[in-house]
Write a protein that holds these residues in place. Structure first.
Motif, short mmCIF file in Angstrom:
data_model
loop_
_atom_site.label_atom_id
_atom_site.label_comp_id
_atom_site.label_asym_id
_atom_site.label_seq_id
_atom_site.Cartn_x
_atom_site.Cartn_y
_atom_site.Cartn_z
N UNK A 152 5.30 -10.78 1.98
CA UNK A 152 5.12 -11.62 3.16
C UNK A 152 3.64 -11.86 3.40
N UNK A 153 3.28 -13.12 3.56
CA UNK A 153 1.91 -13.48 3.92
C UNK A 153 1.84 -13.49 5.45
N UNK A 154 1.15 -12.49 6.01
CA UNK A 154 1.13 -12.26 7.45
C UNK A 154 -0.24 -12.61 8.02
N UNK A 155 -0.25 -13.22 9.19
CA UNK A 155 -1.50 -13.49 9.89
C UNK A 155 -2.33 -12.21 9.94
N UNK A 156 -3.58 -12.30 9.50
CA UNK A 156 -4.42 -11.12 9.38
C UNK A 156 -4.56 -10.37 10.71
N UNK A 157 -4.45 -11.09 11.84
CA UNK A 157 -4.58 -10.45 13.14
C UNK A 157 -3.26 -9.90 13.67
N UNK A 158 -2.18 -10.04 12.90
CA UNK A 158 -0.88 -9.51 13.33
C UNK A 158 -0.37 -8.42 12.40
N UNK A 159 -1.26 -7.85 11.59
CA UNK A 159 -0.88 -6.80 10.64
C UNK A 159 -0.62 -5.48 11.37
N UNK A 160 0.06 -4.53 10.70
CA UNK A 160 0.45 -3.27 11.35
C UNK A 160 -0.69 -2.46 11.94
N UNK A 161 -1.91 -2.59 11.42
CA UNK A 161 -3.03 -1.79 11.92
C UNK A 161 -3.19 -1.90 13.42
N UNK A 162 -2.91 -3.07 13.97
CA UNK A 162 -3.20 -3.30 15.38
C UNK A 162 -2.12 -2.79 16.31
N UNK A 163 -1.10 -2.10 15.76
CA UNK A 163 -0.17 -1.36 16.61
C UNK A 163 -0.79 -0.06 17.10
N UNK A 164 -1.89 0.37 16.46
CA UNK A 164 -2.53 1.63 16.84
C UNK A 164 -3.26 1.45 18.17
#
Length: 421
Positions: free
Chosen positions: A56-68
């Motif tokens: 999946x090509x995901x918006x770089x600002x919506x990747x899992x890292x930002x759930x932290x």
């Protein structure tokens, strides 16, 4: 630091679980669906790889890292502030070639502003020890003292001192170990193979670099290399991986992007995706250059592959000890199995599946080994030694052809054989 899962989603899952249990049932399907939604972010584009992976090509600002929670207002650093010029290798064999190729790339590419993420499927979650521990290493039991059954002094012998490293339950290792006080980077060319495992459900094998700091039983680490891990990825392919932890894998960290933490920035390389081509016995040898370096301006720990290709970073504010530097770097292989150091030893392979004594073309190697300190110079580490905690099963050996070349580290083995265990 708090728990590294999204705390709100985690609370919802627990409350749902308790409510269902109070009513005499456990709605497991809803728990799985919620976890899949957390892991798989909305795709701008989807690529079906010929090896069966879905990227999946995901918006770089919506990747899992930002759930932290600690990264709520994090601003992405698109490239490291430093530039390590790739120098001509001091140890290069004409029969070895560099690789930065993944199978999925033949089926498409991700558009600008997105990153490729390997999709997690329902069957992947169902293979895990538990939903909460999906994407993590198996629970580690670490002994703080002399923990191996060795009686021949095969611990690292560094600066005229035997260094006793803790042994993790179910892990066998063959590695090169460097100790110091101010490592802020490490690199090496890792030979790529596809070793055989005995069990697809409870074994994995790696060739990698570890950068560590902190107490032996609750260390912080960042890691990168290749792995064969059927229970996590669903097949026996050799895949590029990253891993990190804050507490010796007890409750924090994960592989690739399977939890919040690692910030992916490269649109062309997918963590957890298969590498190709692979080395063959006495034939063409392939390697991937891997490096991890702390950015002097942000303290972020960057991962580079292929020499000078940054793929992303762990934000510096995740760490305590590694926020300053590393005190231990390791290169080599790890074999995880419930049947290491037992009378019914596994036949799973490490590296190429052959002992280090086989050397080039037969044994797995890591060449152009280097660390970096605050001088910002890449150099072969000064205090270094080998460690193989089951030397009759998996071995380690440093080979230096001449004084003008950097040593090459060979490692690996077949597991159970007439001398093992």
């Amino acid at each position: 630091m708090g728990k590294l899962n999204n705390p709100r989603l985690f609370l919802i899952l627990i409350l749902s679980y308790l409510s269902d249990r109070a009513n005499g049932k456990v709605n497991f399907k809803e728990l799985v669906d919620a976890k899949l939604k957390q892991l798989n972010k909305p795709a701008v584009k989807t690529i079906q790889s010929e090896d069966g992976d879905i990227i999946d090509c995901v918006d770089i600002y919506k990747q899992p890292a930002f759930d932290h929670p600690a990264l709520k207002n994090h601003i992405i650093q698109m490239r490291p502030s430093f530039d390590l010029k790739k120098e001509k290798p001091s140890t290069e064999n004409e029969s070895s070639k560099p690789v930065v190729s993944q199978t999925w790339q033949r089926s498409g590419s991700c558009p600008e502003g997105t990153i490729p993420i390997r999709r997690i499927r329902r069957e992947d979650l169902l293979r895990a020890e538990s939903i909460d521990r999906f994407g993590r290493k198996p629970r580690a039991i670490v002994s703080k003292s002399n923990t191996t059954n060795q009686k021949d002094g095969h611990f690292p012998f560094i600066n005229n001192t035997n260094i006793v490293l803790p042994t993790v339950e179910y892990e066998s290792v063959a590695m090169l170990v460097a100790v110091g006080t101010d490592f802020i980077g490490a690199t090496g060319d890792i030979n790529i193979w596809n070793p055989r495992l005995s069990s697809p459900t409870d074994e994995f094998t790696t060739a990698q670099i570890w950068v560590k700091s902190g107490p032996a039983d609750v260390f912080e680490s960042v890691e990168c290399g290749w792995i064969v891990f059927p229970n996590l990825y669903g097949d026996n392919r050799t895949r590029l991986f990253t891993h990190w932890t804050l507490d010796g894998t007890t409750s924090t960290g994960c592989y690739d992007l399977n939890c919040d933490g690692f910030v992916h920035t490269n649109p062309e390389i997918a963590l957890g995706a298969a590498l190709e081509p692979l080395s063959s016995l006495y034939g063409q040898q392939y390697y991937i250059t891997v490096g991890m370096f702390k950015d002097p301006q942000t303290n972020n720990w960057w991962v580079k592959v292929g020499g000078d290709t940054p793929i992303g970073y762990w934000p510096g504010n995740l760490f305590s000890f590694l926020n300053h530097s590393s005190t231990l770097v390791e290169w080599g292989g790890l074999l995880f199995s419930p049947n290491v150091r037992t009378s019914n030893h596994t036949t799973a392979g490490m590296g190429s599946g052959h002992f280090a004594s086989g050397l080039f073309g037969k044994a797995c190697f890591i060449q152009n080994i280097a660390t970096m300190d605050f001088s910002w110079q890449l150099k072969y580490p000064q205090w270094v030694g080998t460690w193989d905690n089951e030397f009759n099963c998996y071995s380690a050996y440093i080979d230096q052809q001449s004084n003008g070349t950097s040593p090459v580290f060979f490692f690996g083995g077949p597991g159970r054989n007439p001398d093992c265990p």
